[in-house]
Design an enzyme around this catalytic site. Structure first.
Site, short mmCIF file in Angstrom:
data_model
loop_
_atom_site.label_atom_id
_atom_site.label_comp_id
_atom_site.label_asym_id
_atom_site.label_seq_id
_atom_site.Cartn_x
_atom_site.Cartn_y
_atom_site.Cartn_z
N ASN A 1 -4.50 51.44 -11.53
CA ASN A 1 -5.82 51.09 -11.02
C ASN A 1 -5.76 49.61 -10.63
O ASN A 1 -5.16 48.81 -11.35
CB ASN A 1 -6.90 51.29 -12.08
CG ASN A 1 -7.08 52.74 -12.47
OD1 ASN A 1 -6.81 53.63 -11.66
ND2 ASN A 1 -7.50 52.99 -13.69
N HIS B 1 -1.21 47.71 -15.85
CA HIS B 1 -0.75 48.80 -16.71
C HIS B 1 -0.70 50.08 -15.88
O HIS B 1 -1.42 50.23 -14.90
CB HIS B 1 -1.62 48.99 -17.95
CG HIS B 1 -3.07 49.19 -17.68
ND1 HIS B 1 -3.93 48.17 -17.29
CD2 HIS B 1 -3.83 50.31 -17.73
CE1 HIS B 1 -5.15 48.66 -17.13
NE2 HIS B 1 -5.11 49.96 -17.38
N MET B 2 0.19 50.96 -16.28
CA MET B 2 0.41 52.21 -15.58
C MET B 2 -0.08 53.35 -16.47
O MET B 2 0.24 53.38 -17.66
CB MET B 2 1.90 52.37 -15.26
CG MET B 2 2.25 53.63 -14.53
SD MET B 2 3.93 53.62 -13.83
CE MET B 2 4.95 53.18 -15.23
N HIS B 3 -0.84 54.26 -15.90
CA HIS B 3 -1.31 55.44 -16.62
C HIS B 3 -0.32 56.57 -16.45
O HIS B 3 0.17 56.82 -15.33
CB HIS B 3 -2.67 55.90 -16.07
CG HIS B 3 -3.76 54.90 -16.26
ND1 HIS B 3 -4.70 55.04 -17.24
CD2 HIS B 3 -4.05 53.76 -15.59
CE1 HIS B 3 -5.54 54.02 -17.17
NE2 HIS B 3 -5.16 53.23 -16.18
N ARG C 1 -1.37 55.29 -26.50
CA ARG C 1 -2.26 56.35 -26.01
C ARG C 1 -3.58 55.71 -25.58
O ARG C 1 -4.07 54.79 -26.23
CB ARG C 1 -2.49 57.39 -27.09
CG ARG C 1 -1.26 58.24 -27.32
CD ARG C 1 -1.49 59.38 -28.32
NE ARG C 1 -0.26 60.14 -28.44
CZ ARG C 1 0.75 59.80 -29.25
NH1 ARG C 1 0.67 58.72 -30.00
NH2 ARG C 1 1.84 60.54 -29.30
N ASP C 2 -4.14 56.20 -24.49
CA ASP C 2 -5.43 55.70 -24.00
C ASP C 2 -6.53 56.11 -24.97
O ASP C 2 -6.55 57.25 -25.45
CB ASP C 2 -5.70 56.27 -22.60
CG ASP C 2 -6.80 55.54 -21.88
OD1 ASP C 2 -7.96 55.54 -22.38
OD2 ASP C 2 -6.53 54.95 -20.82
N ILE C 3 -7.46 55.19 -25.26
CA ILE C 3 -8.53 55.52 -26.20
C ILE C 3 -9.63 56.37 -25.56
O ILE C 3 -10.46 56.94 -26.26
CB ILE C 3 -9.14 54.26 -26.85
CG1 ILE C 3 -9.76 53.34 -25.80
CG2 ILE C 3 -8.11 53.52 -27.69
CD1 ILE C 3 -10.59 52.21 -26.39
#
Length: 113
Positions: free
Chosen positions: A87, A100-102, A29-31
């Site tokens: 990005n 990395h892929m969101h 999970r993104d912080i």
């Protein structure tokens, strides 16, 4: 890269809760989430960014996309829908220079997120 945060996570040097994993990538999970569901799908091999992708990375990229499907199911985003995004470079908001892929979901996403 020895000091890359994502490489250190993969090697177990930085503790992280993985929500899914396969032979090619892992997901966390993104912080700093930009949506109710915001996960990162990170390849286990270091690739600086999408500009550095080569044909030899095809299996790694396929592994990332296959893992994104698992993450979407685990996070409850499969049916309503989700966004996948990369990005590339500082101007695009890339803060960790490891491809990395969101995966974003959990609300209606506008044209830019």
């Amino acid at each position: 890269m020895q000091d890359c945060l994502f490489c250190r996570m993969h090697r177990g040097e930085v503790p992280v809760t993985k929500i899914a994993e396969n032979a090619h990538a892992f997901a966390i999970r993104d912080i700093n989430p930009r949506a109710p569901v915001h996960c990162l799908i990170i390849p286990k091999v270091h690739i600086d960014n999408a500009r550095e992708v080569e044909w030899s990375h095809a299996e790694t990229l396929a592994g990332m996309f296959m893992l994104s499907k698992d993450v979407a199911r685990v996070e409850g985003a499969w049916e309503p829908g989700y966004r996948l995004a990369f990005n590339v470079g500082d101007a695009a908001g890339m803060t960790i220079h490891h491809l990395h892929m969101h995966l974003l979901a959990g609300r209606r996403l506008g044209p830019e997120g």
